[in-house]
Design a protein around this motif. Structure first.
Motif, PDB file in Angstrom:
ATOM      1  N   ASP A 623       9.068  25.679   6.520  1.00  0.00           N
ATOM      2  CA  ASP A 623       8.860  24.511   5.227  1.00  0.00           C
ATOM      3  C   ASP A 623       9.480  23.413   5.873  1.00  0.00           C
ATOM      4  O   ASP A 623       8.234  22.395   5.191  1.00  0.00           O
ATOM      5  CB  ASP A 623       9.948  25.014   3.718  1.00  0.00           C
ATOM      6  CG  ASP A 623       9.623  26.065   3.622  1.00  0.00           C
ATOM      7  OD1 ASP A 623       8.736  26.848   3.256  1.00  0.00           O
ATOM      8  OD2 ASP A 623      10.293  26.550   2.308  1.00  0.00           O
ATOM      9  N   GLY A 624      10.197  23.017   6.970  1.00  0.00           N
ATOM     10  CA  GLY A 624      10.527  21.192   7.219  1.00  0.00           C
ATOM     11  C   GLY A 624       8.176  20.747   7.901  1.00  0.00           C
ATOM     12  O   GLY A 624       8.167  19.972   7.541  1.00  0.00           O
ATOM     13  N   VAL A 625       8.283  21.730   8.599  1.00  0.00           N
ATOM     14  CA  VAL A 625       6.671  21.053   8.817  1.00  0.00           C
ATOM     15  C   VAL A 625       5.942  20.973   8.054  1.00  0.00           C
ATOM     16  O   VAL A 625       4.921  19.299   7.852  1.00  0.00           O
ATOM     17  CB  VAL A 625       6.469  21.881  10.256  1.00  0.00           C
ATOM     18  CG1 VAL A 625       4.176  21.901  10.309  1.00  0.00           C
ATOM     19  CG2 VAL A 625       6.541  22.020  11.446  1.00  0.00           C
ATOM     20  N   VAL A 626       5.530  21.510   6.814  1.00  0.00           N
ATOM     21  CA  VAL A 626       4.520  21.742   5.724  1.00  0.00           C
ATOM     22  C   VAL A 626       5.341  20.449   4.560  1.00  0.00           C
ATOM     23  O   VAL A 626       4.424  19.634   4.654  1.00  0.00           O
ATOM     24  CB  VAL A 626       4.948  22.999   4.980  1.00  0.00           C
ATOM     25  CG1 VAL A 626       4.335  22.510   3.337  1.00  0.00           C
ATOM     26  CG2 VAL A 626       4.146  24.137   5.819  1.00  0.00           C
ATOM     27  N   ASN A 627       6.327  20.567   4.252  1.00  0.00           N
ATOM     28  CA  ASN A 627       6.819  19.717   3.700  1.00  0.00           C
ATOM     29  C   ASN A 627       7.010  18.185   3.948  1.00  0.00           C
ATOM     30  O   ASN A 627       6.416  16.832   3.933  1.00  0.00           O
ATOM     31  CB  ASN A 627       8.581  19.517   3.274  1.00  0.00           C
ATOM     32  CG  ASN A 627       8.547  21.033   2.233  1.00  0.00           C
ATOM     33  OD1 ASN A 627       8.037  21.130   1.684  1.00  0.00           O
ATOM     34  ND2 ASN A 627       9.885  21.485   1.975  1.00  0.00           N
ATOM     35  N   GLY A 628       6.677  18.068   5.821  1.00  0.00           N
ATOM     36  CA  GLY A 628       6.991  16.620   6.184  1.00  0.00           C
ATOM     37  C   GLY A 628       5.571  16.273   6.194  1.00  0.00           C
ATOM     38  O   GLY A 628       5.102  15.032   6.151  1.00  0.00           O
ATOM     39  N   VAL A 629       4.214  17.526   7.028  1.00  0.00           N
ATOM     40  CA  VAL A 629       3.130  16.389   6.572  1.00  0.00           C
ATOM     41  C   VAL A 629       2.605  16.298   5.115  1.00  0.00           C
ATOM     42  O   VAL A 629       2.136  15.001   4.588  1.00  0.00           O
ATOM     43  CB  VAL A 629       1.918  17.929   6.779  1.00  0.00           C
ATOM     44  CG1 VAL A 629       0.122  17.599   6.396  1.00  0.00           C
ATOM     45  CG2 VAL A 629       2.602  18.882   7.908  1.00  0.00           C
ATOM     46  N   GLY A 630       3.159  17.203   4.031  1.00  0.00           N
ATOM     47  CA  GLY A 630       2.546  16.654   2.963  1.00  0.00           C
ATOM     48  C   GLY A 630       3.350  15.137   1.892  1.00  0.00           C
ATOM     49  O   GLY A 630       3.356  14.878   1.400  1.00  0.00           O
ATOM     50  N   SER A 631       4.548  15.009   2.734  1.00  0.00           N
ATOM     51  CA  SER A 631       5.121  13.930   2.818  1.00  0.00           C
ATOM     52  C   SER A 631       4.948  12.276   3.932  1.00  0.00           C
ATOM     53  O   SER A 631       4.691  11.438   2.516  1.00  0.00           O
ATOM     54  CB  SER A 631       6.402  13.455   3.551  1.00  0.00           C
ATOM     55  OG  SER A 631       7.419  14.515   2.748  1.00  0.00           O
ATOM     56  N   VAL A 632       3.833  12.610   4.571  1.00  0.00           N
ATOM     57  CA  VAL A 632       3.269  11.603   5.579  1.00  0.00           C
ATOM     58  C   VAL A 632       1.996  11.218   4.598  1.00  0.00           C
ATOM     59  O   VAL A 632       2.045  10.324   4.204  1.00  0.00           O
ATOM     60  CB  VAL A 632       2.821  11.820   6.993  1.00  0.00           C
ATOM     61  CG1 VAL A 632       1.197  10.621   7.616  1.00  0.00           C
ATOM     62  CG2 VAL A 632       3.978  12.180   7.711  1.00  0.00           C
ATOM     63  N   GLY A 637      -0.182   7.508   0.561  1.00  0.00           N
ATOM     64  CA  GLY A 637      -1.303   8.010  -0.893  1.00  0.00           C
ATOM     65  C   GLY A 637      -0.246   6.486  -1.468  1.00  0.00           C
ATOM     66  O   GLY A 637      -1.174   5.693  -2.038  1.00  0.00           O
ATOM     67  N   ASP A 638       0.549   6.636  -1.414  1.00  0.00           N
ATOM     68  CA  ASP A 638       1.776   5.902  -2.348  1.00  0.00           C
ATOM     69  C   ASP A 638       1.652   4.014  -2.053  1.00  0.00           C
ATOM     70  O   ASP A 638       1.501   3.217  -2.866  1.00  0.00           O
ATOM     71  CB  ASP A 638       3.219   6.115  -2.465  1.00  0.00           C
ATOM     72  CG  ASP A 638       4.043   5.056  -3.013  1.00  0.00           C
ATOM     73  OD1 ASP A 638       3.665   5.192  -4.682  1.00  0.00           O
ATOM     74  OD2 ASP A 638       5.184   4.453  -2.471  1.00  0.00           O
ATOM     75  N   ARG A 639       1.455   4.132  -1.108  1.00  0.00           N
ATOM     76  CA  ARG A 639       1.576   2.842   0.165  1.00  0.00           C
ATOM     77  C   ARG A 639       0.029   2.024  -0.339  1.00  0.00           C
ATOM     78  O   ARG A 639      -0.186   1.047  -0.955  1.00  0.00           O
ATOM     79  CB  ARG A 639       1.059   2.212   1.521  1.00  0.00           C
ATOM     80  CG  ARG A 639       2.891   2.925   2.047  1.00  0.00           C
ATOM     81  CD  ARG A 639       3.665   1.774   1.037  1.00  0.00           C
ATOM     82  NE  ARG A 639       4.891   1.752   1.421  1.00  0.00           N
ATOM     83  CZ  ARG A 639       5.754   2.830   0.962  1.00  0.00           C
ATOM     84  NH1 ARG A 639       6.000   3.436  -0.030  1.00  0.00           N
ATOM     85  NH2 ARG A 639       7.048   2.804   1.930  1.00  0.00           N
ATOM     86  N   LEU A 640      -0.931   2.814  -0.108  1.00  0.00           N
ATOM     87  CA  LEU A 640      -2.842   2.822  -0.899  1.00  0.00           C
ATOM     88  C   LEU A 640      -2.589   2.024  -1.666  1.00  0.00           C
ATOM     89  O   LEU A 640      -4.113   1.443  -2.305  1.00  0.00           O
ATOM     90  CB  LEU A 640      -2.985   3.622  -0.658  1.00  0.00           C
ATOM     91  CG  LEU A 640      -4.094   3.533   1.188  1.00  0.00           C
ATOM     92  CD1 LEU A 640      -4.665   5.298   1.821  1.00  0.00           C
ATOM     93  CD2 LEU A 640      -4.260   2.539   1.859  1.00  0.00           C
ATOM     94  N   ARG A 641      -2.531   3.872  -2.547  1.00  0.00           N
ATOM     95  CA  ARG A 641      -1.967   2.880  -4.679  1.00  0.00           C
ATOM     96  C   ARG A 641      -1.178   1.929  -5.014  1.00  0.00           C
ATOM     97  O   ARG A 641      -2.245   1.197  -5.844  1.00  0.00           O
ATOM     98  CB  ARG A 641      -1.223   4.403  -5.022  1.00  0.00           C
ATOM     99  CG  ARG A 641      -1.704   4.210  -6.540  1.00  0.00           C
ATOM    100  CD  ARG A 641      -0.567   5.151  -6.839  1.00  0.00           C
ATOM    101  NE  ARG A 641       0.787   5.491  -7.033  1.00  0.00           N
ATOM    102  CZ  ARG A 641       1.954   4.539  -7.608  1.00  0.00           C
ATOM    103  NH1 ARG A 641       1.528   3.452  -8.930  1.00  0.00           N
ATOM    104  NH2 ARG A 641       2.578   4.161  -7.234  1.00  0.00           N
ATOM    105  N   ARG A 642      -0.868   0.762  -4.319  1.00  0.00           N
ATOM    106  CA  ARG A 642      -0.385  -0.221  -4.395  1.00  0.00           C
ATOM    107  C   ARG A 642      -1.598  -1.321  -4.193  1.00  0.00           C
ATOM    108  O   ARG A 642      -1.328  -2.634  -5.410  1.00  0.00           O
ATOM    109  CB  ARG A 642       1.073  -0.852  -3.974  1.00  0.00           C
ATOM    110  CG  ARG A 642       1.885   0.105  -4.325  1.00  0.00           C
ATOM    111  CD  ARG A 642       3.510   0.011  -2.786  1.00  0.00           C
ATOM    112  NE  ARG A 642       4.386   0.724  -3.780  1.00  0.00           N
ATOM    113  CZ  ARG A 642       5.767   0.718  -2.639  1.00  0.00           C
ATOM    114  NH1 ARG A 642       5.927  -0.575  -1.471  1.00  0.00           N
ATOM    115  NH2 ARG A 642       6.942   1.897  -3.058  1.00  0.00           N
ATOM    116  N   ILE A 643      -2.524  -1.339  -4.322  1.00  0.00           N
ATOM    117  CA  ILE A 643      -3.238  -2.257  -3.970  1.00  0.00           C
ATOM    118  C   ILE A 643      -4.249  -1.956  -4.781  1.00  0.00           C
ATOM    119  O   ILE A 643      -5.330  -2.973  -4.581  1.00  0.00           O
ATOM    120  CB  ILE A 643      -4.654  -2.175  -2.322  1.00  0.00           C
ATOM    121  CG1 ILE A 643      -5.212  -1.152  -2.491  1.00  0.00           C
ATOM    122  CG2 ILE A 643      -3.420  -2.660  -1.379  1.00  0.00           C
ATOM    123  CD1 ILE A 643      -5.917  -1.007  -0.497  1.00  0.00           C
TER     124      ILE A 643
END
Length: 673
Positions: A623-632, A637-643
């Protein structure tokens, strides 16, 4: 009008009774009992008609419904196969189910309008499941009804669900047998993946997997063995299916559920032990015996599991105080004899003992139920006694069943158990590895005679040892009728296959052997002779040449010794618990070799810690690997959303800035500066 035109109705009639009891049972007289009695009586008559048709030289195969069909690919369907083996078993199941329904009129009449319809609905579904399993023509259909039989046993064992013990026993039965069935399911998938079919017999254009396996071993067919040698792969498949058999037929080590299953109503116990749940496993091996007969390794495993189980369970029956518990361990032991017979290639002996055991074990359980009713639901034999004169019909029929179980001449159990031991000895003398199975089975005969007549003497002889026994009340016809019918069958059913008598007189009286050898209607390849050839030629098991008379005398002497010891110790007005002299051995047997404690320890100290570590690894790493990939992805996406502001001036500025960056990059790369 042909008998086989109505073959589907053999199973469908009990299913209709299930629907009636479930929906409108509480509005009917006897709360659903009468439709169940009528349905099982109809199934019995149709089964007898089918037997008559088979005796006339016919067999029946029909595809009822094809639910997956593809050209040159797998075909899954519901089909019926009625040959000598299945026809015989249909009569056994429908007869026992009919008598259990009748007996239940007297045993379950205090349940009221809520409990009785549910009870009779369960019996109807149970009977339907077993009958459909018996005449299934393919392994997948057999597996499906094999599982439905397990579900029905769960529902009926836990019938008194408001009490503490029955639901626990039901869950234990369900989980233990499911464990074996996991292997069975993998085996079913493996059979279809290997052979492309699960048919038991090559009929009406269908090929059977046992005959394909035989052809593959002879180099005449090409099947997918997934990189294994054919002999090895077929043994693996056989062992996988055997996992389900060991669970259902309560063989070591998956036998621990059956004694606990005594928490269900006693008529249900009779049905489970004699004709449905426990019988299903042994019947499945007999049904696909053409596959098992190809492997001496598989046969040896089956024989040793059976021999060990027969002795192992018999020792525990010696010290039990609950009359139903004694019979439960007896069932485990007796099905061990059937496994021994199948393991040594004695197909007739196995089916013979399956038949006689159905009669005398149903009789003994219903007899125990009659005693329980009469003594106000007392099950402890030490609180009984003195019932011989108070319950004469129950006593004499119970005595007949006990003599059959102990293997005493001339009752039915003697002839079938003697044939099992005789055939095991013949194979063992030529193949010494099988002598161990024979020795364990022979020793179990002594214990069987002892615990059986310890049970009879403690229950019926001597003086009453409680108020319940002193005030035992009379029983009705609905209790006595099934006992009398089964008592007659337990006494005379063995006469259809008396090997020692044929050897002594030269008379041709092995009627069951003729029946299973295809002298009447039979599918080619599904006969005793065909299986005998496979065992001798393919598996290479030879048999010694000695007559059955001396081995029969030895087996009878061992049984009589056990009965005599019980008579000496317990034929007393005030019997003592002589097994207490065994000390630690008695404690070991009484506590079932501490198997339940061992299983609990294993679950708590091995399985649970391993599962916790696996869960930690799953959550921390997987789950850590899967969740890590999802977090990235989420963070990016959150950073790109700001523009993405929605303002045209911002977008124009970003485009201009991007253009400047590109020009500068090209200029640097191109050496413009």
């Amino acid at each position: 009008m042909a008998a086989f035109d109505f073959a589907p109705a053999i199973a469908l009639l009990p299913f209709v009774s299930f629907l009636i009891a479930l929906t409108v049972g509480k509005h009917l007289p006897k709360k659903g009992a009468l439709p169940g009695i009528a349905a099982t009586a109809g199934a019995l008559l149709l089964s007898i008609w089918a037997v008559v048709a088979v005796a006339g030289g016919e067999y029946h195969h029909a595809v009822l419904y094809e639910w997956v069909a593809a050209e040159e690919a797998l075909s899954f369907h519901f089909g019926i196969l009625i040959d000598p083996l299945s026809a015989m078993m249909l009569v056994i199941v429908s007869l026992i189910a009919f008598l259990v329904h009748v007996f239940s009129l007297g045993y379950m009449n205090d349940e009221g309008e809520i409990g009785l319809p549910r009870y009779y609905a369960g019996l109807g579904l149970f009977t339907f499941s077993m009958l459909a399993f018996v005449y299934a023509d393919n392994l997948l259909m057999a597996f499906m009804f094999f599982e439905l039989v397990g579900l029905c046993s769960f529902l009926l064992i836990g019938f008194w669900f408001r009490e503490r013990a029955p639901p626990s026993a039901a869950k234990k039965a369900f989980l233990v047998t499911r464990f074996g069935d996991y292997f069975f399911l993998i085996g079913v998938v493996g059979v279809f993946a290997t052979f492309g079919t699960g048919m038991f017999a090559s009929v009406n254009g269908f090929e059977s997997f046992p005959e394909l396996a035989e052809a593959a071993l002879a180099g005449e067919a090409d099947v997918n063995t997934f990189g294994f040698a054919a002999e090895t792969w077929f043994s693996i498949l056989g062992l996988l299916v055997l996992g389900g058999v060991i669970g259902k037929s309560a063989q070591f080590p998956l036998h621990t559920w059956l004694p606990d299953a005594m928490e269900g109503p006693t008529p249900v116990s009779a049905l489970i032990h004699a004709a449905t749940m426990v019988a299903a496993g042994v019947y499945l091996v007999a049904r696909m015996y053409g596959f098992y007969a190809l492997s001496p390794t598989l046969l040896a495993i089956i024989a040793f599991v059976g021999g060990f189980t027969a002795l192992f369970a018999a020792t525990m029956g010696v010290v039990k105080n609950d009359v139903k518990q004694v019979l439960a361990y007896s069932t485990i032991s007796q099905y061990g004899y059937m496994m021994v017979a199948l393991g040594v290639g004695a197909y007739v002996a196995a089916t013979f003992h399956l038949m006689t055991h159905a009669f005398f074990k149903a009789l003994l359980f219903l007899g125990a139920g009659a005693v329980i009713i009469a003594t106000h639901h007392e099950q402890n034999m030490w609180k009984m006694g003195g019932l011989k004169d108070r319950l004469p019909v129950t006593y004499w029929t119970f005595l007949v069943g006990s003599l059959a179980l102990a293997g005493i001449l001339p009752f039915s159990g003697f002839w079938s158990k003697d044939e099992v031991l005789y055939d095991a000895l013949l194979i063992g003398l030529e193949n010494p590895i099988f002598l161990g199975a024979y020795a364990m089975a022979l020793l179990a005969v002594f214990f069987t005679g002892f615990y059986t007549f310890r049970m009879v003497l403690l229950t019926f002889h001597g003086e009453p040892r409680s108020d319940h026994a002193e005030n035992a009340h009379a029983l009705g016809w609905n209790v006595k009728f099934p006992l009398v019918v089964l008592g007659v069958l337990a006494a005379v059913a063995g006469f259809i296959n008396m090997k020692p008598v044929e050897d002594l007189t030269g008379a041709e009286i092995l009627y069951l052997e003729y029946w299973l050898d295809g002298e009447y209607g039979a599918v080619e390849g599904l006969t005793y002779g065909a299986y005998n050839t496979l065992v001798a030629d393919v598996s290479g098991l030879g048999a010694a040449d000695i007559g059955p008379l001396l081995p029969g005398v030895i087996a009878l002497a061992v049984a009589v010794a056990g009965v005599a010891l019980a008579w000496v110790l317990y034929n007393d007005p005030e019997p003592e618990e002589h097994t207490a002299r065994l000390g630690a051995v008695r404690d070991l047997w009484y506590n079932n070799y501490y198997q339940d404690e061992a299983q609990v320890w294993l679950a708590r100290n091995v399985t649970l810690p391993l599962s916790r570590r696996a869960d930690t690894f799953d959550q921390g790493v997987i789950d850590g690997v899967v969740n890590g990939v999802g977090s990235v992805s989420l963070t990016g996406g959150d950073r790109l959303r700001r523009i993405q502001t929605g303002l045209v001036t911002n977008y124009a500025a970003l485009i201009a800035l991007g253009l400047v960056v590109l020009l500068v990059a090209f200029a640097v790369v191109g050496g413009w500066f």
